[in-house]
Design an enzyme around this catalytic site. Structure first.
Site, short mmCIF file in Angstrom:
data_model
loop_
_atom_site.label_atom_id
_atom_site.label_comp_id
_atom_site.label_asym_id
_atom_site.label_seq_id
_atom_site.Cartn_x
_atom_site.Cartn_y
_atom_site.Cartn_z
N TYR A 218 -13.95 5.75 5.54
CA TYR A 218 -12.62 5.87 6.14
C TYR A 218 -12.08 4.49 6.48
CZ TYR A 218 -10.58 10.42 6.83
OH TYR A 218 -9.91 11.60 6.63
N GLU B 236 -8.32 3.95 7.56
CA GLU B 236 -6.89 4.05 7.85
C GLU B 236 -6.35 2.73 8.38
OE1 GLU B 236 -6.88 7.32 10.51
OE2 GLU B 236 -6.63 8.80 8.94
N ASP C 217 10.81 3.15 -11.50
CA ASP C 217 9.56 3.90 -11.53
C ASP C 217 8.99 3.73 -12.94
OD1 ASP C 217 7.55 5.76 -11.76
OD2 ASP C 217 8.71 7.45 -10.96
N THR D 96 2.35 4.82 -11.50
CA THR D 96 1.01 5.41 -11.50
C THR D 96 0.11 4.40 -12.20
OG1 THR D 96 1.45 6.45 -13.64
CG2 THR D 96 1.81 7.81 -11.70
N LYS E 139 -1.68 6.21 -16.52
CA LYS E 139 -1.01 6.54 -17.79
C LYS E 139 -1.24 5.38 -18.76
CE LYS E 139 2.01 9.79 -15.51
NZ LYS E 139 3.31 10.00 -14.89
N ARG F 164 -6.59 7.70 -11.54
CA ARG F 164 -5.40 8.39 -11.05
C ARG F 164 -5.05 7.81 -9.70
NH1 ARG F 164 -5.17 12.39 -14.54
NH2 ARG F 164 -3.13 12.98 -13.79
#
Ligand SMILES: *Cc1c(COP(=O)(O)O)cnc(C)c1O
Ligand SMILES: *[C@@H]1O[C@H](CO)[C@@H](O)[C@H](O)[C@H]1NC(C)=O
Ligand SMILES: *[C@@H]1O[C@H](CO)[C@@H](O)[C@H](O)[C@H]1NC(C)=O
Length: 497
Positions: free
Chosen positions: A89, A91, A244, A270, A273, A279
């Site tokens: 973790y 954050e 984008d 992203t 692709k 991903r």
């Protein structure tokens, strides 16, 4: 977020430690078997699931993968994804975390940021990158959350015209995309004749609608966008320009298509692709001087804090550190000369695919391609996108049905979208693409034959395809031929299946 909880924890730390030590001693004795089971290979601990993964691997290997947004990632990326980083973790941002133990996680995230900027030749003075978005859609939503107030106005390319759901989408009946539910979205369109973006109409609508943000980005469009024109329209109406580049980020990194950075305030992408990474999603934002006003005063960008805070704590919790590491290594690979050669071949293959299908009488939207994908308009060969997609899948060619400009219904689209990134990864060059063209043409001719006999309903078509002896045999023979052809080509990082 931990904040308060951490303080409470501290007060009880001593007690907890004692209890923990006792429990731990007991557990070491009794739970060797539990630890062993945590160390068991997937194929021993869960053969059912392992078998499904093996089947999927085999499907990927035997078929012709032509979904434009898919690619086979590298072994290095897969190794990051299966690493211990998944346990942590973290954050917050590097150096300002809500959890301890992040010494190395901080370095990994900073490396991912640095390499993301380097992959696009950006200086850290003018640009920053947030590498925490879990994927492309959350990245876009974080941008809207950061800079567009609730029910503020956003313009993006309409979904049926090649835009993405996250650029806003609604029908006469309901608002479908969260971008249209929480903000007010207004689409712009392509010219139905040429398939090219209608910038004149975009400017006119933008002057009336006065959006806070205009999005330049596509999921199904085979031509480079005119970012300069987008910039002029944004300046005319006082909007931010967000590009984008999800689909084309690999092509941009290799310099085989124009880069959006020069003209944009924000760029999202992203990484799975054309970029070949895991991903994940990234937001690039400008820093420094935005403009100089009439009095000669410099107006600075204030995007960095807004965007970082929209990602966390606004929308997300803990970053996926295994993904972030995989992004870092994908960005390193994207700087290698091989990557450029590869991307050039992707485009050559797409052009060969386009020309090959045209020579067989198929209509390609915009009459060709500059990028990694093409959109085939099937109306002249009397096939629907659904029927074409279905039979292609039956013969192990993966692609997707897609609306074409002028389509009346998004539910019954008239085209299919085909891309070359994945096949190029497996070593396909133009001559192999010609073979693929032949496979596609033969399959679609068979589809027409079946369709003529079955009538328009897709259920009847599927029934006939599966139950008519002649059709069934023809489909099976084509599938066998295609799988034999495809399995000659290697798949990186997936040697054994
Ligand atoms: C794929 C895509 C996205 C969304 O990415 P996900 O990772 O699927 O959420 C956003 N924008 C564009 C233009 C895309 O093509
Ligand atoms: C970055 O710069 C190098 C060297 O000048 C160039 O070859 C490459 O195409 C550039 N990449 C991008 C994404 O601009
Ligand atoms: C697809 O993946 C391969 C290997 O993993 C990589 O070389 C290539 O750059 C990727 N494709 C695109 C379009 O980036």
């Amino acid at each position: 977020m931990l904040g308060g909880a951490a303080i409470v924890c501290k007060q009880h730390l001593l007690n907890t430690c004692k209890i923990f030590a006792r429990t731990f001693r007991n557990q070491v004795k009794m739970s060797t078997s539990a630890i062993v089971s945590l160390n068991t290979n997937l194929w021993d601990s869960d053969p059912e699931l392992y078998d499904l993964i093996k089947k999927e691997k085999k499907r990927q290997f035997l078929g012709l993968e032509m979904i434009a947004s898919e690619n086979f990632t590298s072994k290095a990326v897969l190794q990051c994804l299966g690493s211990c980083l998944s346990n942590k973790y973290s954050e917050g941002m590097p150096g300002q975390r809500y959890y301890g133990g992040n010494e190395f996680i901080d370095q990994i995230e900073l490396l991912a940021q640095k390499r993301s900027l380097e992959a696009y030749n950006l200086s850290s003075e003018n640009w920053g990158a947030n590498v925490q978005p879990l994927s492309g859609s959350p990245a876009n939503f974080a941008v809207y959350t950061a800079i567009v107030e609730p029910h503020g106005r956003i313009m993006g390319l309409d979904l049926p015209d090649g835009g993405h759901l996250t650029h806003g989408f609604y029908t006469a009946q309901r608002k479908i995309s969260a971008t249209s539910i929480f903000f007010e979205s207004m689409p712009y369109r392509v010219n139905p004749e040429t398939g090219l973006i209608d910038y004149e109409a975009l400017l006119k609508t933008a002057r009336l609608f006065r959006p806070k943000l205009i999005i330049a980005g596509v999921s199904c469009h085979s031509r480079a966008l005119d970012y300069k024109k987008f910039r002029e329209i944004c300046d005319d109406v006082g909007a931010y320009l967000m590009s984008d580049m999800a689909h084309i980020s690999g092509l941009v990194a290799a310099g085989v298509t124009p880069s959006p950075f020069e003209y944009s305030d924000i760029v999202t992408t992203t990484t799975h692709k054309s970029l070949r990474g895991p991903r994940s999603g990234i937001i690039f934002f400008r820093k420094g001087v935005r403009s100089v006003n009439a009095k000669g005063e410099k107006i600075l960008y204030d995007l960095e804090n807004k965007i970082n805070q929209a990602v966390f704590p606004g929308l997300q919790g803990g970053p996926h550190n295994h993904q972030i590491a995989a992004v870092a290594t994908a960005m390193k690979l994207a700087k290698e000369p091989e990557f450029k050669k590869y991307q050039e071949q992707v485009v050559l293959n797409a052009k060969a695919l386009s020309a090959g299908l045209q020579s067989k009488g198929y209509k390609i939207v915009t009459d060709g391609t500059d990028l990694h994908l093409i959109l085939v308009d099937l109306r002249n060969v009397k096939l629907t996108g659904s029927k074409a997609e279905y039979i292609l899948e039956e013969v192990a060619i993966a692609c997707n049905k897609n609306t074409v400009p002028g389509d009346k219904s998004a539910l019954n689209p008239s085209g299919i979208r085909l891309g070359t990134p994945a096949l190029t990864t497996r070593g396909f060059v133009e001559k192999d693409i010609n073979q693929v063209v032949d496979f596609i043409d033969r399959t679609l001719k068979l589809a027409r034959e079946i369709g003529e006999k079955s009538g328009p309903k897709i259920v009847d078509y599927k029934n006939l395809l599966h139950n008519d002896e002649i059709f069934k045999t023809k489909v099976a023979a084509l599938k066998k031929e295609i799988e034999e052809y495809s399995s000659q080509f290697p798949m990186p990082g997936h040697e054994e299946y």
